[in-house]
Design an enzyme around this catalytic site. Structure first.
Site, PDB file in Angstrom:
ATOM      1  CG  HIS A 146      -2.091  -0.973   1.012  1.00  0.00           C
ATOM      2  ND1 HIS A 146      -3.248  -0.662   0.311  1.00  0.00           N
ATOM      3  CD2 HIS A 146      -2.256  -2.255   1.423  1.00  0.00           C
ATOM      4  CE1 HIS A 146      -4.063  -1.699   0.301  1.00  0.00           C
ATOM      5  NE2 HIS A 146      -3.491  -2.682   0.973  1.00  0.00           N
ATOM      6  CD  GLU A 186      -9.085   1.527  -7.741  1.00  0.00           C
ATOM      7  OE1 GLU A 186      -9.494   0.443  -8.200  1.00  0.00           O
ATOM      8  OE2 GLU A 186      -9.157   1.829  -6.537  1.00  0.00           O
ATOM      9  CG  ASP A 243      -0.804   5.348   0.146  1.00  0.00           C
ATOM     10  OD1 ASP A 243      -1.882   4.944  -0.349  1.00  0.00           O
ATOM     11  OD2 ASP A 243      -0.545   5.291   1.357  1.00  0.00           O
TER      12      ASP A 243
END
Length: 315
Positions: free
Chosen positions: A196, A226, A200
């Site tokens: 993750h 997203e 990001d």
């Protein structure tokens, strides 16, 4: 009423001022926070007029005013050097200080005005600067509340509000404006494979790539996960398709430090503005349907929604 806008005299079309776009002060009702500030200024200074004036260009001055009666159309307020008037007019005393954002950008003025002569002291100057700080703080809080914490794009709520305003503007002026929804392809796989934190980084890099291709006044929002939205001003469908494809290419070309093999693509759906019965919800749904066409056709491409007039006539 808070108004922050620029008018093109040749077209008589109102356009938002780019530096103020993130603060959502265009054609909005006078909110209680600003109304309380101007009301308190009038009481403290004992003057009938207090104004928050937002401006970006000498072509147009935009003002948020609280006043007791205000001015009739055609009245002119002249500039002052301190408390000394430099020209005649119905306003006999006007005192202003700049509104300066945290980044040093001056976006306008805060001032009080009177219909009779009066002097202003150093204490008045300091007090008016304190009021200016209050206005800047309110604007910054407004911006923070409207921004997605990770990417800096507009939140979904702020983006939908902007879309509602664009539909209302389109009804008034007929000016073209388009909406694009784009979604990162196979983003879950990126998170699962790289983690993750890398995901990001991808989201922030994608927003940066999109912003690099946008014009002043265009808007970018994160609609969730997203998925992102674009509002493209003065753009018909062909214009919007070209703009979206430029952003698609920029996203595909993005590189990520420490992840040389990582490549990201995006699929786009684009819809023209129209007087949709359900406002922004209809407009977003039209672009979203085109986005799913792009995904079904193989991803990493742009697809256009049907003509809005045909879609509305079929209801």
């Amino acid at each position: 009423m808070i108004r922050a806008e620029r008018v093109d005299p040749a077209r008589d079309v109102v356009e938002p001022l780019p530096a103020l776009a993130g603060y959502d002060v265009f054609d909005t009702a006078l909110e209680s926070a600003f109304e309380e500030i101007t009301s308190l200024m009038r009481r403290v200074f004992g003057m009938p007029i207090a104004a928050i004036t937002l401006r970006e260009t000498p072509r147009r001055t935009a003002a948020a005013t609280g006043s007791e009666g205000g001015f009739a159309d055609g009245h002119t307020a002249f500039c002052f050097d301190g408390a000394r008037p430099v020209g005649p007019g119905p306003v006999c005393a006007r005192f202003e200080v700049p509104l300066r954002m945290r980044d040093g950008c001056d976006i306008g003025m805060l001032g009080v005005s009177d219909l009779r002569p009066r002097d202003f002291s150093d204490a008045d100057t300091a007090l008016l600067h304190h009021f200016a700080d209050l206005v800047v703080t309110q604007l910054e809080l407004r911006r923070i509340a409207r921004q997605d914490a990770l990417t800096g794009a507009l939140t979904r709520h702020a983006f939908e509000e902007a879309a509602h305003r664009e539909i209302a503007r389109h009804r008034r002026t007929g000016a073209p404006v388009a909406l694009a929804i784009f979604d990162l392809d196979h983003f879950k796989a990126i998170n699962d494979t790289h983690g993750h934190p890398v995901g990001d980084v991808v989201l922030r890099r994608v927003v940066g790539a999109a912003r690099a291709s946008l014009r002043d006044g265009d808007l970018l929002g994160r609609l969730g996960g997203e998925e992102f939205g674009l509002i493209l001003h003065a753009a018909n469908l062909p214009d919007a398709a070209r703009a979206a494809d430029r952003i698609r290419v920029e996203i595909e070309a993005a590189v990520f430090p420490g992840q040389p093999a990582l490549r990201v693509t995006a699929s786009f759906g684009i819809a023209a503005c129209a007087p949709y019965p359900d406002g922004a919800a209809d407009w977003i749904a039209m672009a979203d349907a085109a986005l799913y066409d792009a995904k079904r056709d193989g991803r990493n491409r742009c697809r256009l929604a049907p003509d809005p007039a045909e879609a509305l006539s079929g209801r």
